[in-house]
Design an enzyme around this catalytic site. Sequence first.
Site, PDB file in Angstrom:
ATOM      1  CG  ASP A  70       7.135   2.020   3.705  1.00  0.00           C
ATOM      2  OD1 ASP A  70       6.201   2.189   2.818  1.00  0.00           O
ATOM      3  OD2 ASP A  70       7.188   2.510   4.818  1.00  0.00           O
TER       4      ASP A  70
HETATM    5  C1  BGC Z   1       3.814   3.500   4.611  1.00  0.00           C
HETATM    6  C2  BGC Z   1       3.568   2.057   5.022  1.00  0.00           C
HETATM    7  C3  BGC Z   1       2.576   1.553   4.094  1.00  0.00           C
HETATM    8  C4  BGC Z   1       2.771   1.773   2.715  1.00  0.00           C
HETATM    9  C5  BGC Z   1       1.874   1.253   1.712  1.00  0.00           C
HETATM   10  C6  BGC Z   1       4.010   3.924   3.175  1.00  0.00           C
HETATM   11  O1  BGC Z   1       3.751   5.224   3.081  1.00  0.00           O
HETATM   12  O2  BGC Z   1       4.976   3.862   5.433  1.00  0.00           O
HETATM   13  O3  BGC Z   1       3.392   1.662   6.254  1.00  0.00           O
HETATM   14  O4  BGC Z   1       2.196   0.070   4.519  1.00  0.00           O
HETATM   15  O5  BGC Z   1       2.951   3.084   2.738  1.00  0.00           O
HETATM   16  O6  BGC Z   1       0.628   2.191   1.782  1.00  0.00           O
END
Ligand code: BGC
Length: 789
Positions: free
Chosen positions: A318
């Site tokens: 993430d």
């Molecule tokens: C979120 C994810 C997301 C990623 C990319 C993160 O902060 O937890 O769910 O896919 O950002 O934007």
Amino acid sequence: MGIPKYSCCWRQAFLACLLITFTAAAQQRRPPQPHPSNPQLDSPEIERRVNALLSRMTLEEKLGQLVQYSSTGTTSATKAAAAAADLAANPEAQYHVDAMQLASEGRLGSMLNVSGGERIASYQHAAVEKSRLHIPLLFGADVIHGYRTIYPIPLGLAASFDPPLIEQLSRMAAQEATTADIHWFYSPMVDISRDARWGRTAEGAGEDAYLGAAMARAYVRGYQGATLSAPDSVAACVKHFAAYGAAEAGREYNTTDMSESRLRQVYLPPYKAAIDAGAATVMSAFNALNGVPATANPYLLDTILRKEWGFDGLVVSDYTAIMELLHHGVALDAATATEKAINAGVDIDMMSHLYDTQLPALIRSGRVPMSVVDESVRRVLRLKFALGLFDHPYSDVPEITSAVAAHRPAVLRAAEESFVLLENKPVNQHPVLPLDPKAKIALIGPLADAANEMQGAWGGAHRGTDVIPLRRALEERAASSGTTLLYAKGTDINSNSDAGFADAEKAARDADVVIMALGESSSMSGEAGSRAHLTLPGNQQALLQQIVATGKPVVLIVFSGRALVLTWAHEHVDGILEAWFPGTEAGHALTAVLYGDVSPSGRLPMSFPWTEGQEPLYYNQFPTGRPAGAADLNAPPGPTTRFVSRYIDAPNAALYPFGYGLSYTTFDYADVKLSRGTIPMRDVHAGAKSLVTVTATVRNTGTEASSTVVQCYVGNRGDTLEQPVKSLKGFERITLAPGESKAVTFPLGFDELAFFDNTGRQRVEPSEYTVWVGGDSNATSSARFTVER
Ligand code: BGC
């Protein structure tokens, strides 16, 4: 000295006993069944091309495939790297990345959330035309509930209990996004959430593992289509692995801690369902599980995901989660964070800016084997080949520039199916809904004319201009039926000002019936949207009370990304419709349901509490040694009713339970029958697909045609571990004309009868089962069977 005879017999008996017990136990436990999760990633032709390419790549080019940046990501990456540097005083950290330059030098593998086909194409051009090996970039995006034509938030979609519809919507989103060369969705988010305080509840399917698994499969099938290589297919990314939804106290990014049994039984099933459906990628979660951050967790990422489930796709971290291992305190420097993440099984570093800066030294020193890096690079390249990016890096069709007209009907239907009618009380002897077409309506509230809000927390390339807000749809309706629509905003979503109250009250007094559009803003749920209070924000509750005090019939439409506390409304408001965030067709869908063109058929995917203090709240509770019976709970706590498992100041059960929802008709669920009353363990061992079949008869006992969701719950007693009082094990959405009845069948097999023990094994044991069939998790029609030795 000889061994006494009896001792020898005892030993033999003991050994025989042990053998029998061991064999029986082994038969009851289903061993893990590793298999390649997506054969399209494993074709010999792809393997040949991957190996040929890999053999030509420099270390720098390899590491490039393992990093992901956004086009505007320099700041975030800078922040992340700076934070890592602060913590680790790491002088080597580079703080600025230029994604365009990296792409043209072959030092970038993928990008996230680059908006617009033209921009995407410019990066792709740099990678494909300018870099030495011409390896295309992979573009990922948070397309969570639609790309341009936006459908309800996932929590709302889950309320439809309609997996084929979710598959259709996901296909549409893939078709739209691939016109802009996006081939990777960071979706589905399949985290089970039993705590409505957690904002990301909006992004998932709610509190139930069975429903969550059904939804997870549907998203993956829709995104990936028949084959990943089709020009309109995208790779799914199942997230956030794992157990993120159990964040303590519902506070975003918080830690999770649970038994193996609970992990397997409640949290893992939707991820597993997505992997079994062929999901090509997985995103590791931000949270720690039992003290080990998911981004550095070999038990989750290797033992379970790869070895047990046979997952052969790639794992992406993430956003800046590898850097965050420093904050977790499991790494004291950037090198250790990197080492832990890649050795645990994270293939792509999203935005931490560590794999490219830290891995060269880690490989040199032997802390990260080159074979680990090569395997990660292989996984990235395999996916690019499987998606056909090497052969067709650019879309052949023009990029869509507005919501797609052909997609609106399905989006409309999804919104209609997602609404949950919570209250429909009689006013002058008729239920307040559906509305009398001649009635003069006052539409009041900050969400009545809020196009942008209707699109929820995530929205791909969404535009408020595509959205039909409620006010517009009701005005169209009023114009066509010759009635008047009065409108007053009343207040803002989160405001203390009551300046608009008087106008709102006047509109209410001038009307026959009031529709109030209240609730949260879309940004109050989703990532970093945890709330400690689950009431209507700002002074909306005060506005509601003032309007109800006029004595006019009131229908409250609630927009929210979670379960809210609606206790006052439950007692004082005539009609309540939970609308979540319905998407592009919000207004049309609401109008169709309010006027009865369509009977509401959504059912709650999560329990609505009486008060926040009940959270986390879920229907499939475990028993306690001091159960509180209905009589105890209805009485004030006293000497005989106190020392049971209860609150002294609130009910135990939900205000509106899981699975609940009204329609404009009533249904009767009866004649629950089983194909047999006992199941011998030998049949369990034989692995029959269905061990017992449940049938029930559902009848529409009212005067309107409507759909409903028939739900089958199973509970059992007598296992080694205590089991939830009941759990959903089947559901079917059916439509019945007035007076019509239908027999519904639910086959129960090993998975439906089994539980997970604390070694992670799935087992069925001789025990007593009860099956309930009904319209919500309080279903009462039941039958019993036993599994016998
Ligand atoms: C979120 C994810 C997301 C990623 C990319 C993160 O902060 O937890 O769910 O896919 O950002 O934007």
